[in-house]
Design a protein around this motif. Structure first.
Motif, PDB file in Angstrom:
ATOM      1  N   ALA A  66      33.769  26.928  20.063  1.00  0.00           N
ATOM      2  CA  ALA A  66      32.849  25.930  19.487  1.00  0.00           C
ATOM      3  C   ALA A  66      33.543  25.140  18.372  1.00  0.00           C
ATOM      4  CB  ALA A  66      31.607  26.630  18.938  1.00  0.00           C
ATOM      5  N   ASP A  67      33.132  23.876  18.227  1.00  0.00           N
ATOM      6  CA  ASP A  67      33.734  23.038  17.183  1.00  0.00           C
ATOM      7  C   ASP A  67      33.264  23.433  15.792  1.00  0.00           C
ATOM      8  OD1 ASP A  67      35.129  21.555  19.010  1.00  0.00           O
ATOM      9  OD2 ASP A  67      33.449  20.215  19.373  1.00  0.00           O
ATOM     10  N   ARG A  68      32.080  24.011  15.720  1.00  0.00           N
ATOM     11  CA  ARG A  68      31.620  24.532  14.430  1.00  0.00           C
ATOM     12  C   ARG A  68      30.773  25.761  14.703  1.00  0.00           C
ATOM     13  NH1 ARG A  68      26.565  22.325  12.866  1.00  0.00           N
ATOM     14  NH2 ARG A  68      25.694  21.097  14.569  1.00  0.00           N
ATOM     15  N   LEU A  69      30.689  26.620  13.681  1.00  0.00           N
ATOM     16  CA  LEU A  69      29.901  27.843  13.860  1.00  0.00           C
ATOM     17  C   LEU A  69      28.447  27.486  13.611  1.00  0.00           C
ATOM     18  CD1 LEU A  69      32.164  30.585  12.260  1.00  0.00           C
ATOM     19  CD2 LEU A  69      32.017  29.821  14.619  1.00  0.00           C
ATOM     20  N   GLU A  70      27.718  27.359  14.687  1.00  0.00           N
ATOM     21  CA  GLU A  70      26.361  26.850  14.577  1.00  0.00           C
ATOM     22  C   GLU A  70      25.420  27.905  14.036  1.00  0.00           C
ATOM     23  OE1 GLU A  70      25.174  23.454  17.289  1.00  0.00           O
ATOM     24  OE2 GLU A  70      25.902  25.032  18.608  1.00  0.00           O
ATOM     25  N   GLU A  71      24.461  27.422  13.264  1.00  0.00           N
ATOM     26  CA  GLU A  71      23.499  28.343  12.666  1.00  0.00           C
ATOM     27  C   GLU A  71      22.314  28.505  13.602  1.00  0.00           C
ATOM     28  OE1 GLU A  71      22.647  27.564   8.656  1.00  0.00           O
ATOM     29  OE2 GLU A  71      24.736  27.281   8.146  1.00  0.00           O
ATOM     30  N   VAL A  72      22.589  29.117  14.746  1.00  0.00           N
ATOM     31  CA  VAL A  72      21.516  29.290  15.723  1.00  0.00           C
ATOM     32  C   VAL A  72      21.297  30.777  15.972  1.00  0.00           C
ATOM     33  CG1 VAL A  72      21.840  27.099  16.891  1.00  0.00           C
ATOM     34  CG2 VAL A  72      23.164  29.094  17.595  1.00  0.00           C
ATOM     35  N   GLY A  73      20.313  31.057  16.792  1.00  0.00           N
ATOM     36  CA  GLY A  73      20.036  32.453  17.127  1.00  0.00           C
ATOM     37  C   GLY A  73      18.803  32.913  16.387  1.00  0.00           C
ATOM     38  N   ALA A  74      18.485  34.161  16.569  1.00  0.00           N
ATOM     39  CA  ALA A  74      17.266  34.691  15.986  1.00  0.00           C
ATOM     40  C   ALA A  74      17.612  35.759  14.966  1.00  0.00           C
ATOM     41  CB  ALA A  74      16.401  35.242  17.103  1.00  0.00           C
ATOM     42  N   GLY A  75      16.643  36.615  14.705  1.00  0.00           N
ATOM     43  CA  GLY A  75      16.902  37.679  13.754  1.00  0.00           C
ATOM     44  C   GLY A  75      17.667  38.812  14.407  1.00  0.00           C
ATOM     45  N   LEU A  76      18.279  39.618  13.558  1.00  0.00           N
ATOM     46  CA  LEU A  76      18.958  40.828  14.019  1.00  0.00           C
ATOM     47  C   LEU A  76      18.482  41.981  13.160  1.00  0.00           C
ATOM     48  CD1 LEU A  76      22.650  39.552  14.265  1.00  0.00           C
ATOM     49  CD2 LEU A  76      21.149  40.064  16.185  1.00  0.00           C
ATOM     50  N   GLN A  77      18.294  43.131  13.784  1.00  0.00           N
ATOM     51  CA  GLN A  77      17.992  44.336  13.025  1.00  0.00           C
ATOM     52  C   GLN A  77      19.307  45.073  12.881  1.00  0.00           C
ATOM     53  OE1 GLN A  77      14.205  46.128  14.290  1.00  0.00           O
ATOM     54  NE2 GLN A  77      14.192  44.679  15.970  1.00  0.00           N
ATOM     55  N   LEU A  78      19.660  45.415  11.659  1.00  0.00           N
ATOM     56  CA  LEU A  78      20.942  46.093  11.404  1.00  0.00           C
ATOM     57  C   LEU A  78      20.652  47.464  10.833  1.00  0.00           C
ATOM     58  CD1 LEU A  78      23.029  43.223   9.732  1.00  0.00           C
ATOM     59  CD2 LEU A  78      23.298  44.137  12.056  1.00  0.00           C
ATOM     60  N   SER A  79      20.927  48.495  11.610  1.00  0.00           N
ATOM     61  CA  SER A  79      20.651  49.860  11.163  1.00  0.00           C
ATOM     62  C   SER A  79      21.850  50.392  10.367  1.00  0.00           C
ATOM     63  CB  SER A  79      20.293  50.726  12.367  1.00  0.00           C
ATOM     64  OG  SER A  79      21.237  50.551  13.389  1.00  0.00           O
ATOM     65  N   PRO A  80      21.699  51.572   9.718  1.00  0.00           N
ATOM     66  CA  PRO A  80      22.729  52.030   8.772  1.00  0.00           C
ATOM     67  C   PRO A  80      24.128  52.196   9.368  1.00  0.00           C
ATOM     68  CG  PRO A  80      20.732  53.306   8.483  1.00  0.00           C
ATOM     69  CD  PRO A  80      20.508  52.444   9.681  1.00  0.00           C
ATOM     70  N   ASN A  81      24.220  52.518  10.667  1.00  0.00           N
ATOM     71  CA  ASN A  81      25.554  52.617  11.286  1.00  0.00           C
ATOM     72  C   ASN A  81      26.306  51.295  11.161  1.00  0.00           C
ATOM     73  OD1 ASN A  81      23.291  52.012  13.087  1.00  0.00           O
ATOM     74  ND2 ASN A  81      24.806  51.659  14.674  1.00  0.00           N
ATOM     75  N   ALA A  82      25.584  50.172  11.183  1.00  0.00           N
ATOM     76  CA  ALA A  82      26.225  48.858  11.079  1.00  0.00           C
ATOM     77  C   ALA A  82      26.335  48.402   9.627  1.00  0.00           C
ATOM     78  CB  ALA A  82      25.437  47.834  11.892  1.00  0.00           C
ATOM     79  N   THR A  83      25.260  48.592   8.842  1.00  0.00           N
ATOM     80  CA  THR A  83      25.305  48.083   7.456  1.00  0.00           C
ATOM     81  C   THR A  83      26.384  48.812   6.652  1.00  0.00           C
ATOM     82  OG1 THR A  83      23.514  49.568   6.734  1.00  0.00           O
ATOM     83  CG2 THR A  83      22.888  47.350   7.432  1.00  0.00           C
ATOM     84  N   ARG A  84      26.610  50.108   6.980  1.00  0.00           N
ATOM     85  CA  ARG A  84      27.654  50.868   6.267  1.00  0.00           C
ATOM     86  C   ARG A  84      29.012  50.184   6.420  1.00  0.00           C
ATOM     87  NH1 ARG A  84      26.930  55.495   8.888  1.00  0.00           N
ATOM     88  NH2 ARG A  84      25.346  56.112   7.384  1.00  0.00           N
ATOM     89  N   ILE A  85      29.296  49.716   7.618  1.00  0.00           N
ATOM     90  CA  ILE A  85      30.591  49.064   7.878  1.00  0.00           C
ATOM     91  C   ILE A  85      30.657  47.724   7.144  1.00  0.00           C
ATOM     92  CG2 ILE A  85      31.985  47.976   9.695  1.00  0.00           C
ATOM     93  CD1 ILE A  85      30.893  50.169  11.603  1.00  0.00           C
ATOM     94  N   LEU A  86      29.574  46.964   7.216  1.00  0.00           N
ATOM     95  CA  LEU A  86      29.571  45.649   6.548  1.00  0.00           C
ATOM     96  C   LEU A  86      29.717  45.824   5.034  1.00  0.00           C
ATOM     97  CD1 LEU A  86      26.734  44.036   8.695  1.00  0.00           C
ATOM     98  CD2 LEU A  86      29.183  43.559   8.854  1.00  0.00           C
ATOM     99  N   ILE A  87      29.085  46.854   4.495  1.00  0.00           N
ATOM    100  CA  ILE A  87      29.195  47.120   3.052  1.00  0.00           C
ATOM    101  C   ILE A  87      30.636  47.524   2.712  1.00  0.00           C
ATOM    102  CG2 ILE A  87      28.479  48.772   1.256  1.00  0.00           C
ATOM    103  CD1 ILE A  87      25.624  48.551   2.581  1.00  0.00           C
ATOM    104  N   ASP A  88      31.238  48.364   3.568  1.00  0.00           N
ATOM    105  CA  ASP A  88      32.640  48.764   3.336  1.00  0.00           C
ATOM    106  C   ASP A  88      33.566  47.552   3.372  1.00  0.00           C
ATOM    107  OD1 ASP A  88      31.887  51.362   3.075  1.00  0.00           O
ATOM    108  OD2 ASP A  88      32.588  52.025   5.053  1.00  0.00           O
ATOM    109  N   LEU A  89      33.188  46.531   4.103  1.00  0.00           N
ATOM    110  CA  LEU A  89      34.016  45.312   4.169  1.00  0.00           C
ATOM    111  C   LEU A  89      33.728  44.365   2.999  1.00  0.00           C
ATOM    112  CD1 LEU A  89      33.891  44.615   8.026  1.00  0.00           C
ATOM    113  CD2 LEU A  89      35.885  45.352   6.694  1.00  0.00           C
ATOM    114  N   GLY A  90      32.877  44.808   2.070  1.00  0.00           N
ATOM    115  CA  GLY A  90      32.645  44.024   0.850  1.00  0.00           C
ATOM    116  C   GLY A  90      31.510  43.027   0.950  1.00  0.00           C
TER     117      GLY A  90
END
Ligand SMILES: Cc1cc2nc3c(=O)[nH]c(=O)nc-3n(C[C@H](O)[C@H](O)[C@H](O)COP(=O)(O)OP(=O)(O)OC[C@H]3O[C@@H](n4cnc5c(N)ncnc54)[C@H](O)[C@@H]3O)c2cc1C
Length: 393
Positions: free
Chosen positions: A36-60
């Protein structure tokens, strides 16, 4: 000192950008190729459970995400006809695992936080408007063709979504499978919903062959609404317009009552997409090329783990590559083996949830009794094998 090895990543969605951040954190140079030419702000909501948020938090990313996400207090599971609550599943502190929260967030907000972090990382180069079109193994590494250029990399990561070109080259027989399900997506400002709305609550309505979920996004100012209906309409995109009258007609036919319909009536418009899956069991290791996210295992969204599995994949693959930077093929093989059983189990669970959510008649009444009997806390704790997962498990 040797120059850092370069990893090419095809796709700058949730999977590709998380992989880029995880790889940069372990010392790799990363080139992200995005069609894509730009990262479009499309899509819907996402539910992020602790298995995922832990990784995102570790990435700062804790501060950037916490400013945009909501940690709902509970999921209220309701009967779609009379709106009565079947069971209330606690979230908030009850769903935290080792300090990692359960968040709901607009997909665009997650994408933006990942993008901003990638832009700040000097070892990540993001090339927009640059589709990955081909690749070939070369001297222990891979030569990647993208945007008319050839890039020499130690490994190529195919994070290019359910219709992945990288997967198409590796496994031409593994194609997206039609699920017969359509997801309708709308958002509504909280103040536009008729009647009282609990601002930090997720609602899940079950109603004879259909279900619908609504949860807060945009720091609680709006609600994301996704209805899942059976249907034969097909389109490859994420943002095809959907007619509100068609959706309300389906709800009429299925006897849906006022509680879900006041959310539907408040939506600012509808998009829809046809749900397709990838059979992850048919994906094997192939030299220094690996698939992550939807490219490897697009799944029904009925465990809300599409993004979560993509985030886990990204971190596991980055760790494998960091362990043996001189043997990318071995790292990709270990990654594929490490992910197979978990991803297949999550896919099976999503399919089973769909069957349970869509029960009709006496079977639906029996389901409601069982859910009520189990109670919210036990239903939540049944997700522990998903939520407590850590890299290395
Ligand atoms: C526009 C969009 C909207 C979405 N909306 C929702 C939603 O509302 N709810 C939901 O549950 N899930 C949604 N999803 C899916 C969800 O985001 C994914 O399940 C999950 O985040 C996994 O993401 P992914 O990075 O593996 O794949 P994707 O999010 O599909 O990202 C793949 C990326 O690869 C790029 N790409 C494709 N082909 C090439 C190529 N040849 N070369 C380079 N780049 C390429 C795409 O442009 C895209 O940016 C959406 C995905 C997209 C792309």
């Amino acid at each position: 000192m040797a120059a850092p090895r370069t990893i090419a990543v095809a796709g700058a969605g949730v999977a590709g950008l998380t992989a880029a951040l995880a790889l940069a954190a372990t010392g790799f140079r990363v080139i992200v190729l995005e069609k894509a030419d730009r990262l479009e702000e499309v899509g819907a909501g996402l539910q992020l459970s602790p298995n995922a948020t832990r990784i995102l938090i570790d990435l700062g990313l804790r501060a950037a995400l916490a400013a945009r996400a909501v940690a709902p207090d509970a999921i209220s599971v309701r009967a779609a006809d009379h709106g009565g609550e079947i069971v209330r599943i606690p979230l908030g502190r009850a769903a935290e695992r080792d300090g990692a929260p359960y968040w709901v967030i607009h997909r665009a907000d997650l994408q933006m936080a990942l993008h901003e972090a990638a832009e700040r990382a000097p070892s990540i180069e993001l090339r927009l408007g640059t589709p990955c079109t081909d690749f070939a193994a070369d001297n222990g590494g891979v030569r990647v063709t993208a945007g008319g250029e050839t890039i020499a990399a130690a490994a190529l990561i195919g994070a290019d979504g359910v219709r992945s070109a990288v997967r198409g080259r590796l496994f031409p027989d593994v194609r997206p499978q039609d699920t017969g399900s359509i997801a309708w997506r709308g958002t509504a400002l909280i103040e536009r919903i008729d009647g009282a709305v609990v601002p930090r609550e997720t609602r899940l309505w079950l109603g004879g062959g259909l279900h619908m979920v609504a949860y807060p996004i945009s720091a609680g100012r709006a609600v994301n609404i996704v209805a899942f209906t059976p249907g034969t309409w097909r389109d490859d995109g994420w943002s095809a317009p959907g007619e509100a009258t068609e959706l309300t007609g389906i709800l009429d036919t299925h006897g849906w009552g006022r509680d879900p319909r006041r959310f539907v009536a408040a939506a600012d418009g509808w998009t829809r997409w046809a749900l397709a899956t990838i059979d992850s069991r048919r994906i094997a290791a192939r030299g220094p090329v690996a698939l992550i996210g939807d490219a490897a295992h697009a799944m029904l969204p009925f465990t809300a783990q599409g993004a979560g599995m993509a985030i886990e994949d990204a971190m596991v693959l980055a760790r494998c590559l960091a362990e043996t930077p001189d043997d990318a093929a071995g790292a990709c093989a270990r990654y594929t083996a490490a992910r197979a059983a978990r991803v297949a189990r999550v896919q099976r669970t999503a399919e089973r949830n769909g069957r349970i959510y869509h029960l009709k008649g006496p079977a639906a009444l029996a389901r409601n009794l069982v859910m009520r009997g189990l109670g919210g806390t036990r239903l939540l704790n049944r997700q522990d094998w998903i939520y407590r997962w850590r890299v290395g498990d």
